[in-house]
Each structure stands twice: as C-alpha cells, then as structure tokens.
Write an enzyme that holds these catalytic residues in place. Structure first.
Site, mmCIF file in Angstrom:
data_model
loop_
_atom_site.group_PDB
_atom_site.id
_atom_site.type_symbol
_atom_site.label_atom_id
_atom_site.label_comp_id
_atom_site.label_asym_id
_atom_site.label_seq_id
_atom_site.Cartn_x
_atom_site.Cartn_y
_atom_site.Cartn_z
ATOM 1 N N GLY A 144 6.651 16.985 20.482
ATOM 2 C CA GLY A 144 5.801 17.002 19.299
ATOM 3 C C GLY A 144 4.707 18.043 19.424
ATOM 4 O O GLY A 144 3.587 17.862 18.936
ATOM 5 N N ALA A 145 5.049 19.173 20.048
ATOM 6 C CA ALA A 145 4.033 20.174 20.396
ATOM 7 C C ALA A 145 3.494 20.937 19.199
ATOM 8 O O ALA A 145 2.468 21.605 19.316
ATOM 9 C CB ALA A 145 4.601 21.156 21.420
ATOM 10 N N ASN A 157 4.379 13.154 23.405
ATOM 11 C CA ASN A 157 3.399 13.113 22.317
ATOM 12 C C ASN A 157 4.040 12.878 20.955
ATOM 13 O O ASN A 157 3.394 12.378 20.043
ATOM 14 C CB ASN A 157 2.611 14.432 22.306
ATOM 15 N N TYR A 186 3.786 0.270 13.739
ATOM 16 C CA TYR A 186 3.217 1.242 14.695
ATOM 17 C C TYR A 186 2.747 0.548 15.971
ATOM 18 O O TYR A 186 3.086 0.958 17.085
ATOM 19 C CB TYR A 186 2.059 1.967 14.012
ATOM 20 N N LYS A 193 4.242 0.906 19.840
ATOM 21 C CA LYS A 193 3.374 1.428 20.901
ATOM 22 C C LYS A 193 3.175 0.396 22.011
ATOM 23 O O LYS A 193 3.032 0.759 23.183
ATOM 24 C CB LYS A 193 2.031 1.851 20.316
#
Length: 259
Positions: A20-21, A98, A164, A168
């Site tokens: 996810g850069a 990420n 979410y 997580k």
C-alpha cells in the site's frame, strides 16, 4: 568510561518492502525508510503513476527502488511479488504491511457480510500471506523486522467500526502469534496503531483541525503522518532489536493499552 553516542536510526544496507505504498500513509513511510538509508520495494494495487513517481523520488535520494503491482489478498500474487523483489533488490530485511481496504462505516446490522469478508482478507489474511512469503528468508538469515499498521479503532470498537475493528483485531492475534513463532529466529514482529492522523489530503483541504476529536486526545491535537513513519523506522532499526509483540498506539494517548 565508554563514550555513549546518541542513537541514530540507520537502515543503510537494508531492504524494505511496503505494501500500500502509494497511499497517503504508505508514501510517507517509504520516504522516511529511504531517508534512513533503506532501499525500498514499492507495492501498489492500481496507482502505477503514483508508484513510479515515488520510485523516482526515492532514487533521487541515492537509494534503490522497485515497483510492483499485486493483490495482497491473493497468495499467488504475493508470491510473485516476493520473487520479483528478490530478483531486483534481494530478500527484504524489513516488511511493512500497510495496505488495507476500507468500506463505508455503518452498523454491524447494516454492513454487508461481503464487507466483513473482504476486510478480513485485506487485513488479517494480508499479514498471513506476507509472512508466508517473506519470513522464510528472514529465518534463514536469523534476522528480520515485520511491522504491520493497525489502528486505534481496534481498541475503541465504537459504533460503525464493526468490519474494520474486527479485521484489525484478527490481525493483532496473528501478529502476536508470529512474534512468538518467529522470535527464536531473531525476527521481531510489531504493530503501529495510528490515531486519526493529519495526512496530505487533510492539509490540501485545510482540514488539519478536528476539534471534536482533538478534545478527547490527551495531547489535544492530531498527529502527523510522519509520526507513524517515524515509529515504523524505529521498529525497523537496531534500536528496537529487543522489542517484539508490541501493539504501539501513535495517537497522542487517545487509546492506551493497559496491564
């Protein structure tokens, strides 16, 4: 008495991969790791133009950079990315997970079941697949850093955070198990949990202040995206060589793990 020098984050000679850069936070993480001396593999899903721009930016710092597209929820694509990075930069010393997909925040009763499933895949399964792909080479070397981006939402569990927060929290379980499983091989496994940080999009929109949110933060302000990147670079460095299994909030005290 031996002179004690001030600590410095030095990642020279290290190779990192950031998933996810090309996202708001991912770009800053890449820049900070490169500024500390690391070569960086830049993962993206669809933003090739942004990925290539970031590559040129990192190369201008004198670091090596490599760009690769992959769906991080598909094992074959993650393994293909591993092989490509190995060929171009070598096996990464540092893995930063990420990437994530976020959906509309709504109640558990109203959220589509498919959202829960997809959130799990882009969060929990993402970390599993990255470990399967990149940890074996770290085990062979007897050294490595795996760092996942979590969220303060995993502790808050407030209304509308169901998909979410549950994903997580699943990630948190996987990372804690990995810390125990990989620790004997000299690999640290940690998580950085951002609060509601100020990123580029908020700066451009003039929305840095969020007074209702800030009122509940002990430091009475929002943090910056670079605060997260700095925490990542610390955990990636030798300064954090004896830190593993940590869920580290970077939220100004908005959430606090307890003992």
């Amino acid at each position: 008495m031996k002179t004690v020098l001030p600590p410095k984050i030095d990642l020279n000679g290290k190779c990192a991969i950031v998933t996810g850069a090309t996202g708001e936070l991912g770009r800053v993480i890449v820049r900070v790791l490169a500024a500390a001396g690391a070569d960086v593999a830049i993962h993206y899903h669809s933003s090739r133009t942004r990925a290539e721009a970031l590559r040129k930016e990192i190369e201008s710092l004198g670091r090596k950079a490599f760009v690769w597209a992959a769906d991080i929820t598909v094992e074959a694509e993650v393994l293909a990315m591993r092989d490509a990075v190995r060929k171009e930069l070598g096996d990464p010393d540092i893995v930063v997970n990420n990437a994530v997909i976020q959906y509309e925040w709504t109640s558990v009763l109203e959220q589509a079941v498919s959202d829960f499933e997809s959130q799990f895949r882009s969060t929990t399964l993402h970390n599993v697949l990255m470990a399967k792909a990149f940890a074996p080479a770290m085990i062979e070397r007897g050294h490595g850093r795996i760092i996942a981006i979590n969220t303060e939402c995993a502790m808050q569990c407030t209304p509308s955070q169901g998909a979410y927060a549950s994903a997580k929290r699943g990630q948190d379980g996987v990372m804690r198990v990995l810390a125990r499983e990989l620790g004997p091989s000299g690999i640290t496994v940690n998580q950085v949990a951002p609060g509601w940080m100020i990123s580029e999009k908020y700066r451009e929109a003039g929305q840095e202040r969020q007074e209702a949110y800030e009122a509940g933060v002990p430091l009475r302000r929002r943090g910056e995206d670079v605060d997260i990147a700095n925490a990542v670079s610390f955990l990636a460095s030798d300064l954090a060589s004896f830190i593993s299994g940590v869920y580290l909030p970077v939220s100004g005290g908005n959430v606090m793990p307890t003992i």
